[in-house]
Design a protein around this motif. Structure first.
Motif, PDB file in Angstrom:
ATOM      1  N   GLN B  19      48.168  39.840  37.558  1.00  0.00           N
ATOM      2  CA  GLN B  19      49.416  39.498  36.891  1.00  0.00           C
ATOM      3  C   GLN B  19      50.212  40.789  36.658  1.00  0.00           C
ATOM      4  N   PRO B  20      51.545  40.674  36.637  1.00  0.00           N
ATOM      5  CA  PRO B  20      52.368  41.891  36.626  1.00  0.00           C
ATOM      6  C   PRO B  20      52.385  42.628  35.292  1.00  0.00           C
ATOM      7  N   ASP B  21      52.127  41.910  34.188  1.00  0.00           N
ATOM      8  CA  ASP B  21      52.257  42.549  32.887  1.00  0.00           C
ATOM      9  C   ASP B  21      50.884  42.617  32.218  1.00  0.00           C
ATOM     10  N   LEU B  22      50.335  43.836  32.202  1.00  0.00           N
ATOM     11  CA  LEU B  22      48.998  44.003  31.622  1.00  0.00           C
ATOM     12  C   LEU B  22      49.050  44.436  30.155  1.00  0.00           C
ATOM     13  N   GLY B  81      44.163  39.349  46.135  1.00  0.00           N
ATOM     14  CA  GLY B  81      43.708  38.525  45.017  1.00  0.00           C
ATOM     15  C   GLY B  81      42.595  39.201  44.229  1.00  0.00           C
ATOM     16  N   TYR B  82      41.578  38.434  43.863  1.00  0.00           N
ATOM     17  CA  TYR B  82      40.480  38.964  43.062  1.00  0.00           C
ATOM     18  C   TYR B  82      39.738  40.092  43.775  1.00  0.00           C
ATOM     19  N   SER B  83      39.837  40.122  45.104  1.00  0.00           N
ATOM     20  CA  SER B  83      39.122  41.159  45.853  1.00  0.00           C
ATOM     21  C   SER B  83      39.726  42.542  45.691  1.00  0.00           C
ATOM     22  N   CYS B  84      40.888  42.628  45.040  1.00  0.00           N
ATOM     23  CA  CYS B  84      41.496  43.959  44.896  1.00  0.00           C
ATOM     24  C   CYS B  84      40.591  44.890  44.087  1.00  0.00           C
ATOM     25  N   ASP B 101      38.095  40.252  34.196  1.00  0.00           N
ATOM     26  CA  ASP B 101      39.329  39.621  34.691  1.00  0.00           C
ATOM     27  C   ASP B 101      40.482  39.879  33.720  1.00  0.00           C
ATOM     28  N   ASP B 102      41.674  39.974  34.290  1.00  0.00           N
ATOM     29  CA  ASP B 102      42.817  40.341  33.448  1.00  0.00           C
ATOM     30  C   ASP B 102      43.368  39.189  32.606  1.00  0.00           C
ATOM     31  N   ASP B 103      42.680  38.047  32.629  1.00  0.00           N
ATOM     32  CA  ASP B 103      43.091  36.965  31.718  1.00  0.00           C
ATOM     33  C   ASP B 103      42.044  36.760  30.620  1.00  0.00           C
ATOM     34  N   SER B 206      29.280  35.231  38.144  1.00  0.00           N
ATOM     35  CA  SER B 206      30.718  35.129  37.963  1.00  0.00           C
ATOM     36  C   SER B 206      31.300  36.527  37.847  1.00  0.00           C
ATOM     37  N   GLY B 207      32.364  36.781  38.611  1.00  0.00           N
ATOM     38  CA  GLY B 207      32.995  38.100  38.575  1.00  0.00           C
ATOM     39  C   GLY B 207      33.875  38.324  37.359  1.00  0.00           C
ATOM     40  N   ILE B 208      33.989  37.317  36.511  1.00  0.00           N
ATOM     41  CA  ILE B 208      34.939  37.396  35.403  1.00  0.00           C
ATOM     42  C   ILE B 208      34.579  38.510  34.425  1.00  0.00           C
ATOM     43  N   ASN B 209      33.289  38.784  34.257  1.00  0.00           N
ATOM     44  CA  ASN B 209      32.842  39.698  33.201  1.00  0.00           C
ATOM     45  C   ASN B 209      31.522  40.302  33.646  1.00  0.00           C
TER      46      ASN B 209
END
Lengths: 347, 348
Positions: B19-22, B81-84, B101-103, B206-209
């Motif tokens: 997402q553009p705004d971190l 995407g997530y692979s970045c 993850d950034d969310d 899960s790659g989230i965390n």
């Protein structure tokens, strides 16, 4: 509004080994009273164990065990809580819950009393998932499910044979650990039930345990311990390794985690050390034995699996100590006794 | 038992920016991130400049950096995407990497205080794992716990931890069919445990965390398994599940541990499960082949590094899964390209 009948009221027996008294049952009364108890009295049979009023029970002392099993009573330990497995054998019910007489009702973090029996029943009545690990633990619990990546073909699970509960307060440590950490208490409430994966062994504690007799009963032999034996405090461990190998072979599940009970008595670590001493060395051989044990395709019942295992015990562990030859023999005797007391129902 | 203290400069926190705004994300994590070096990788598909608040020690990588480094491999390996975030792993020279993850924002404990997920990951990575025998009191190295009666003494020193998988409160990591069926299902259960996932037991990572020991398993964290209709929400991917199983096979083979449990992060609502399900369900189907494959793959004794292991896994994927679906074939090729890239970048 009428309260729901206690679950499995006529299908579950509570097996309690005791040598002292059954005062602890007072605290459990609201949860246990609807159920039938099987009390296995260890030690001096001339002593009378008083059972609190209002409980429906049968009680067996050593004389009863000898009378019922005859020469086969040699497989039932004396002066050790391992004798409880006699209770499993004489039960006529599908499910067993066993608990030690120094285990009381625990509270959950909200302060509410935990109905351990109810949780064990929930664990046994819903499937296990030994074939793939679910990171959110038991997917069948309310508020949980299988996570992303969990194959749908594995989501039905397998029948649950064993539910292994845990303990707050005095943890189930071995003697060396007790000596090093005499004041450590387990105060961590881990709100999870999980299936122990296939191919993984664990130390099964008999303090707070439930199982399906039809699925795994004959493998719940608690071995030769106590009086006249070189080892103690390995009864439940031995049964745990046997049942896990057999459950893995037969496609059954073993769960661990909730429910917690409150374990009140810390046994004497020096006494424990004397009992466990040989076991601490022997388990270094026993564990690799169980980890590599395989059963043949023809072993399709628990009894067949158990007998096959007993032969392997004699063959492979007999070299570690002659005790294991005796134990293998006792395992066979146990199955004979089990089959005699539990003839297969005709279809 | 106390874990040894590590130096802050041994840690990289790698964030894939989808997402553009971190700003909000980084401000919420600031108390726990600020000590450490950050690597932020902007999704190459995300146009424009990222908004990042001041006061962090960080390196930012964008599409042009990726193109410059990856060069000719760029055909085989996609960092979209997530692979970045895998580009961030590639660039990191630190021993421990933590990725969120950034969310996701810090979860709160029962006192309402934000949980330091970074510290917990570091604890997980720097205390031994116990994959060869299950401890019924979970992590024996945490305060107030120990090995239980019956746990063999020869196994009590444990092994090094290669990977630490954290969990999520609120929006759990369910797949699209599950979340569509139960739209109100949120994870509110805080399970206060870390446990080692036993050897030879596979799990969906899960790659989230997550966090890992870059020195031990770094090359196995790879962007290989890309779905045809892969999207920008986790429901439309399974790349982390694939990677996680590669890492587990590597860890089992190299006698390293994989932990699961704490820490929790709070995962915010994003996307729509039903919409994702309409778009992408192939990932769910492919798991039926993926899981049995990873459960049975065995590596040779000569595979002694993570790189060796990945190359062998890739070859096995090509042989056994390749014929079933072109996605597998591509994954195998990408894994091989990735190792070449990894070695090339490390050599410079």
């Amino acid at each position: 509004m009428a309260a729901a009948a206690p679950p499995l009221k006529d299908e579950l027996d509570i097996v309690i080994p005791t040598i002292r008294n059954l005062d602890f049952l007072e605290m459990w009364r609201p949860f246990f009273q609807p159920y039938h108890l099987i009390i296995v009295q260890d030690g001096d049979p001339s002593k009378t164990i008083k059972v609190p009023d209002g409980f429906d029970y049968e009680l067996y002392n050593r004389n009863d065990i000898n009378k019922i099993l005859g020469p086969r009573s040699s497989c039932i330990s004396f002066k050790d809580s391992a004798c409880r497995c006699f209770g499993y054998m004489v039960s006529k019910k599908k499910y067993i819950f066993t608990i030690d007489d120094d285990c009381f009702v625990a509270n959950d973090p909200s302060g509410k009393q935990i109905n351990a029996l109810e949780q064990h029943i929930k664990n046994l009545l819903c499937p296990s998932t030994p074939l793939f690990f679910n990171t959110l633990y038991d997917p069948f619990r309310e508020g949980a499910d299988f996570v992303r990546g969990y194959p749908f073909s594995l989501r039905e699970g397998v029948p649950t044979a064993v539910s292994h509960g845990l303990w707050l307060n005095i943890p189930d440590y071995d003697a060396p650990t007790q000596l090093v950490k005499p004041h450590e208490r387990n105060s961590r409430y881990v709100d999870a039930v999980l299936t122990i994966p296939k191919g993984t062994l664990f130390p099964m504690c008999g303090m707070n345990l439930a199982f399906d007799r039809d699925l795994i009963g004959p493998a719940m032999y608690f071995g030769l311990m106590g009086d006249g034996q070189p080892i103690g405090r390995y009864d439940d461990m031995w049964a745990g390794w046997c049942i896990k190998v057999i459950c893995d072979h037969l496609g059954l599940g073993v769960k661990t985690g909730l429910p917690y009970i409150w374990h009140s008595k810390a046994s004497n670590p020096f006494v424990n050390l004397k009992k466990e001493y040989k076991g601490i060395f022997w388990q270094e051989e026993i564990i690799p034995f169980f980890q590599s044990a395989t059963l043949s395709k023809d072993s399709t019942t628990v009894q067949k699996c158990y007998l096959e295992l007993s032969k392997q015990v004699e063959e492979k562990l007999g070299k570690v100590d002659p005790y294991f030859v005796k134990l293998a023999d006792a395992m066979e005797t146990w199955i004979q006794a089990w089959d005699e007391l539990n003839p297969t129902k005709a279809n | 038992m106390s874990q040894f203290t590590i130096k802050d400069d041994e840690v990289d926190i790698v964030i894939g920016a989808l997402q553009p705004d971190l700003t909000s994300f980084m401000e919420q994590w600031r108390p726990f991130f600020s000590r450490f070096h950050l690597i932020i990788v902007q999704d190459p598909d995300l146009k424009g400049e990222l908004k990042i608040p001041e006061g962090f020690n960080l390196n930012l990588y964008t599409k042009s950096d990726i193109d410059k480094v990856v060069g000719s491999s760029s055909n085989a390996i996609s960092f979209s995407g997530y692979s970045c975030r895998y580009f961030g792993y590639l660039m990191s020279r630190n021993k421990y990497i933590i990725s969120i993850d950034d969310d996701c924002i810090p979860a709160k404990n029962s006192n309402g205080e934000p949980i330091d997920a970074i510290s917990q990951h570091i604890i997980n990575l720097t205390t031994p794992a116990t994959p060869f025998f299950f401890n019924t009191l979970y992590d024996p190295f945490c305060e107030g716990a120990d090995f239980v009666r019956g746990y063999p003494f020869s196994l009590r020193s444990g092994v090094e931890c290669g990977l630490s998988c954290g969990l999520w409160l609120n929006l759990a990591d369910y797949d699209a069919p599950t979340q569509s069926l139960k739209p109100d299902l949120k994870n509110s259960r805080y399970v206060d445990a870390v446990l080692t996932v036993p050897a030879r037991t596979m799990l969906p990572v899960s790659g989230i965390n997550i966090s890992f020991n870059n020195e031990l398993v770094g090359p196995a964290l790879l962007p290989a398994f890309r779905l045809a209709k892969e999207g920008k929400v986790r429901w439309e991917t399974v790349e982390d599940i694939w990677t996680g199983m590669c890492v587990k096979v590597v860890c089992d083979h190299l006698r390293l541990g994989v932990k699961s449990g704490l820490p929790y992060v709070w995962r915010q609502e994003r996307g729509n499960a039903v919409e994702s399900l309409k778009k992408e369900w192939e990932g769910v189907k492919l798991m039926e082949d993926v899981v049995p494959f990873f459960q049975s793959v065995r590596l040779s004794e000569s595979a002694v590094t993570a790189e060796d292991c990945v190359v062998e896994i890739a070859s096995s994927v090509k042989e056994h899964l390749g014929p079933l679906n072109p996605t597998f074939d591509r994954a195998a090729e990408t894994m091989v390209e990735w190792i070449k890239l990894w070695k090339r970048v490390r050599a410079n």
